[in-house]
Scaffold this motif. Sequence first.
Motif, PDB file in Angstrom:
ATOM      1  N   VAL A  19       0.867  -1.171   0.000  1.00 19.23           N
ATOM      2  CA  VAL A  19       0.000   0.000   0.000  1.00 19.23           C
ATOM      3  C   VAL A  19       0.907   1.224   0.000  1.00 19.23           C
ATOM      4  CG1 VAL A  19      -2.008  -1.072   1.074  1.00 19.23           C
ATOM      5  CG2 VAL A  19      -0.248  -0.071   2.516  1.00 19.23           C
ATOM      6  N   ARG A  20       0.403   2.309  -0.572  1.00 25.73           N
ATOM      7  CA  ARG A  20       1.189   3.536  -0.680  1.00 25.73           C
ATOM      8  C   ARG A  20       0.750   4.543   0.371  1.00 25.73           C
ATOM      9  NH1 ARG A  20      -0.195   5.578  -6.226  1.00 25.73           N
ATOM     10  NH2 ARG A  20      -2.168   4.666  -5.583  1.00 25.73           N
ATOM     11  N   LEU A  21       1.742   5.173   0.968  1.00 26.05           N
ATOM     12  CA  LEU A  21       1.521   6.235   1.938  1.00 26.05           C
ATOM     13  C   LEU A  21       1.994   7.535   1.303  1.00 26.05           C
ATOM     14  CD1 LEU A  21       0.781   7.040   4.893  1.00 26.05           C
ATOM     15  CD2 LEU A  21       3.209   6.738   5.423  1.00 26.05           C
ATOM     16  N   GLN A  22       1.083   8.497   1.165  1.00 27.47           N
ATOM     17  CA  GLN A  22       1.458   9.799   0.611  1.00 27.47           C
ATOM     18  C   GLN A  22       1.724  10.762   1.762  1.00 27.47           C
ATOM     19  OE1 GLN A  22      -1.399  12.440  -1.457  1.00 27.47           O
ATOM     20  NE2 GLN A  22       0.060  12.282  -3.142  1.00 27.47           N
ATOM     21  N   VAL A  23       2.920  11.339   1.745  1.00 29.41           N
ATOM     22  CA  VAL A  23       3.333  12.297   2.762  1.00 29.41           C
ATOM     23  C   VAL A  23       3.391  13.657   2.095  1.00 29.41           C
ATOM     24  CG1 VAL A  23       5.129  12.923   4.406  1.00 29.41           C
ATOM     25  CG2 VAL A  23       4.706  10.511   3.863  1.00 29.41           C
ATOM     26  N   SER A  24       2.811  14.663   2.726  1.00 27.16           N
ATOM     27  CA  SER A  24       2.872  16.012   2.167  1.00 27.16           C
ATOM     28  C   SER A  24       3.354  16.985   3.236  1.00 27.16           C
ATOM     29  CB  SER A  24       1.515  16.448   1.613  1.00 27.16           C
ATOM     30  OG  SER A  24       0.569  16.549   2.647  1.00 27.16           O
ATOM     31  N   ALA A  25       3.957  18.063   2.749  1.00 26.08           N
ATOM     32  CA  ALA A  25       4.413  19.140   3.625  1.00 26.08           C
ATOM     33  C   ALA A  25       4.064  20.454   2.950  1.00 26.08           C
ATOM     34  CB  ALA A  25       5.910  19.044   3.868  1.00 26.08           C
ATOM     35  N   LEU A  26       3.519  21.375   3.705  1.00 21.31           N
ATOM     36  CA  LEU A  26       3.145  22.692   3.193  1.00 21.31           C
ATOM     37  C   LEU A  26       3.702  23.732   4.152  1.00 21.31           C
ATOM     38  CD1 LEU A  26       1.507  24.443   1.204  1.00 21.31           C
ATOM     39  CD2 LEU A  26      -0.432  24.181   2.748  1.00 21.31           C
ATOM     40  N   SER A  27       4.459  24.688   3.605  1.00 25.46           N
ATOM     41  CA  SER A  27       5.064  25.695   4.464  1.00 25.46           C
ATOM     42  C   SER A  27       5.215  27.016   3.727  1.00 25.46           C
ATOM     43  CB  SER A  27       6.434  25.224   4.949  1.00 25.46           C
ATOM     44  OG  SER A  27       6.974  26.154   5.852  1.00 25.46           O
ATOM     45  N   LEU A  28       5.226  28.089   4.476  1.00 25.53           N
ATOM     46  CA  LEU A  28       5.448  29.426   3.929  1.00 25.53           C
ATOM     47  C   LEU A  28       6.850  29.950   4.242  1.00 25.53           C
ATOM     48  CD1 LEU A  28       2.094  31.108   4.967  1.00 25.53           C
ATOM     49  CD2 LEU A  28       2.785  30.453   2.678  1.00 25.53           C
ATOM     50  N   LEU A  29       7.542  29.304   5.169  1.00 30.28           N
ATOM     51  CA  LEU A  29       8.806  29.848   5.647  1.00 30.28           C
ATOM     52  C   LEU A  29       9.995  28.981   5.256  1.00 30.28           C
ATOM     53  CD1 LEU A  29       7.653  30.801   9.243  1.00 30.28           C
ATOM     54  CD2 LEU A  29       7.783  32.287   7.227  1.00 30.28           C
ATOM     55  N   ARG A  30      11.115  29.671   4.990  1.00 30.12           N
ATOM     56  CA  ARG A  30      12.372  28.988   4.719  1.00 30.12           C
ATOM     57  C   ARG A  30      12.796  28.170   5.922  1.00 30.12           C
ATOM     58  NH1 ARG A  30      16.124  33.811   3.029  1.00 30.12           N
ATOM     59  NH2 ARG A  30      15.111  34.445   4.908  1.00 30.12           N
ATOM     60  N   GLY A  31      13.572  27.136   5.628  1.00 32.49           N
ATOM     61  CA  GLY A  31      14.148  26.352   6.715  1.00 32.49           C
ATOM     62  C   GLY A  31      13.908  24.876   6.539  1.00 32.49           C
ATOM     63  N   THR A  32      14.388  24.137   7.497  1.00 30.45           N
ATOM     64  CA  THR A  32      14.271  22.681   7.486  1.00 30.45           C
ATOM     65  C   THR A  32      13.320  22.256   8.597  1.00 30.45           C
ATOM     66  OG1 THR A  32      16.494  22.418   6.595  1.00 30.45           O
ATOM     67  CG2 THR A  32      15.544  20.517   7.709  1.00 30.45           C
ATOM     68  N   ARG A  33      12.394  21.401   8.262  1.00 29.43           N
ATOM     69  CA  ARG A  33      11.442  20.849   9.231  1.00 29.43           C
ATOM     70  C   ARG A  33      11.675  19.336   9.292  1.00 29.43           C
ATOM     71  NH1 ARG A  33      11.198  25.474   8.181  1.00 29.43           N
ATOM     72  NH2 ARG A  33       9.444  26.876   8.010  1.00 29.43           N
ATOM     73  N   ARG A  34      11.666  18.792  10.494  1.00 26.92           N
ATOM     74  CA  ARG A  34      11.848  17.358  10.680  1.00 26.92           C
ATOM     75  C   ARG A  34      10.715  16.822  11.544  1.00 26.92           C
ATOM     76  NH1 ARG A  34      16.959  19.525  10.678  1.00 26.92           N
ATOM     77  NH2 ARG A  34      18.450  18.509   9.304  1.00 26.92           N
ATOM     78  N   ASP A  35      10.349  15.587  11.254  1.00 22.95           N
ATOM     79  CA  ASP A  35       9.318  14.925  12.037  1.00 22.95           C
ATOM     80  C   ASP A  35       9.464  13.428  11.811  1.00 22.95           C
ATOM     81  OD1 ASP A  35       7.132  14.533  13.707  1.00 22.95           O
ATOM     82  OD2 ASP A  35       5.897  16.033  12.699  1.00 22.95           O
ATOM     83  N   SER A  36       8.603  12.653  12.416  1.00 23.69           N
ATOM     84  CA  SER A  36       8.599  11.205  12.223  1.00 23.69           C
ATOM     85  C   SER A  36       7.168  10.727  12.103  1.00 23.69           C
ATOM     86  CB  SER A  36       9.273  10.482  13.392  1.00 23.69           C
ATOM     87  OG  SER A  36      10.636  10.816  13.462  1.00 23.69           O
ATOM     88  N   ILE A  37       6.957   9.816  11.162  1.00 28.88           N
ATOM     89  CA  ILE A  37       5.653   9.179  11.003  1.00 28.88           C
ATOM     90  C   ILE A  37       5.697   7.874  11.791  1.00 28.88           C
ATOM     91  CG2 ILE A  37       4.017   8.145   9.396  1.00 28.88           C
ATOM     92  CD1 ILE A  37       5.332   9.849   7.193  1.00 28.88           C
ATOM     93  N   ILE A  38       4.694   7.658  12.604  1.00 31.81           N
ATOM     94  CA  ILE A  38       4.570   6.396  13.334  1.00 31.81           C
ATOM     95  C   ILE A  38       3.545   5.550  12.587  1.00 31.81           C
ATOM     96  CG2 ILE A  38       3.930   5.300  15.509  1.00 31.81           C
ATOM     97  CD1 ILE A  38       4.718   8.004  16.847  1.00 31.81           C
ATOM     98  N   ILE A  39       3.982   4.367  12.166  1.00 35.64           N
ATOM     99  CA  ILE A  39       3.108   3.444  11.438  1.00 35.64           C
ATOM    100  C   ILE A  39       2.883   2.225  12.326  1.00 35.64           C
ATOM    101  CG2 ILE A  39       2.838   2.007   9.387  1.00 35.64           C
ATOM    102  CD1 ILE A  39       4.713   4.013   7.954  1.00 35.64           C
ATOM    103  N   ARG A  40       1.633   2.022  12.721  1.00 31.20           N
ATOM    104  CA  ARG A  40       1.276   0.876  13.563  1.00 31.20           C
ATOM    105  C   ARG A  40       0.488  -0.131  12.734  1.00 31.20           C
ATOM    106  NH1 ARG A  40       0.150   5.352  17.241  1.00 31.20           N
ATOM    107  NH2 ARG A  40       1.822   5.415  18.778  1.00 31.20           N
ATOM    108  N   SER A  41       0.694  -1.405  13.047  1.00 33.01           N
ATOM    109  CA  SER A  41       0.014  -2.463  12.293  1.00 33.01           C
ATOM    110  C   SER A  41      -0.215  -3.679  13.188  1.00 33.01           C
ATOM    111  CB  SER A  41       0.863  -2.865  11.082  1.00 33.01           C
ATOM    112  OG  SER A  41       1.998  -3.598  11.516  1.00 33.01           O
ATOM    113  N   ASN A  42      -0.783  -4.704  12.580  1.00 35.54           N
ATOM    114  CA  ASN A  42      -1.001  -5.966  13.291  1.00 35.54           C
ATOM    115  C   ASN A  42       0.174  -6.923  13.093  1.00 35.54           C
ATOM    116  OD1 ASN A  42      -1.518  -6.485  10.562  1.00 35.54           O
ATOM    117  ND2 ASN A  42      -3.068  -8.027  11.018  1.00 35.54           N
ATOM    118  N   ASP A  43       1.300  -6.451  12.605  1.00 33.78           N
ATOM    119  CA  ASP A  43       2.485  -7.284  12.405  1.00 33.78           C
ATOM    120  C   ASP A  43       3.007  -7.740  13.772  1.00 33.78           C
ATOM    121  OD1 ASP A  43       5.097  -8.274  12.059  1.00 33.78           O
ATOM    122  OD2 ASP A  43       5.450  -6.976  10.338  1.00 33.78           O
ATOM    123  N   PRO A  44       2.998  -9.058  14.038  1.00 32.58           N
ATOM    124  CA  PRO A  44       3.419  -9.520  15.372  1.00 32.58           C
ATOM    125  C   PRO A  44       4.912  -9.310  15.640  1.00 32.58           C
ATOM    126  CG  PRO A  44       3.011 -11.388  13.937  1.00 32.58           C
ATOM    127  CD  PRO A  44       2.582 -10.159  13.177  1.00 32.58           C
TER     128      PRO A  44
END
Length: 94
Positions: A51-76
């Motif tokens: 399955v595909r996960l689309q990640v988007s970022a929208l900003s008005l200001l210069r610079g670098t933004r960092r974050d983390s996506i948490i993906i939870r599943s039923n994978d044992p």
Amino acid sequence: MLPGIGIQRLATVNTWNAGTSTLELEDPAGLDEPFSAVWLDGTTAAPGDSVRLQVSALSLLRGTRRDSIIIRSNDPEKPQAVLPITFTITGPDL
């Protein structure tokens, strides 16, 4: 932010099911503005499918933004995965 103004970037990440049972994914978590993420193909993957996960970022200001996506599943073996993301804007602020 004003609607329709800013810099938007999209990225698509494939999530593969290498197991033998159907993989059930929860909605992506952990993201703060300017990031968002949505599953494009639903939240289940049969064995050998993805399955595909689309990640988007929208900003008005210069610079670098960092974050983390948490993906939870039923994978044992790995019920949670963390995907770090970085978004950089260069040039004048809008």
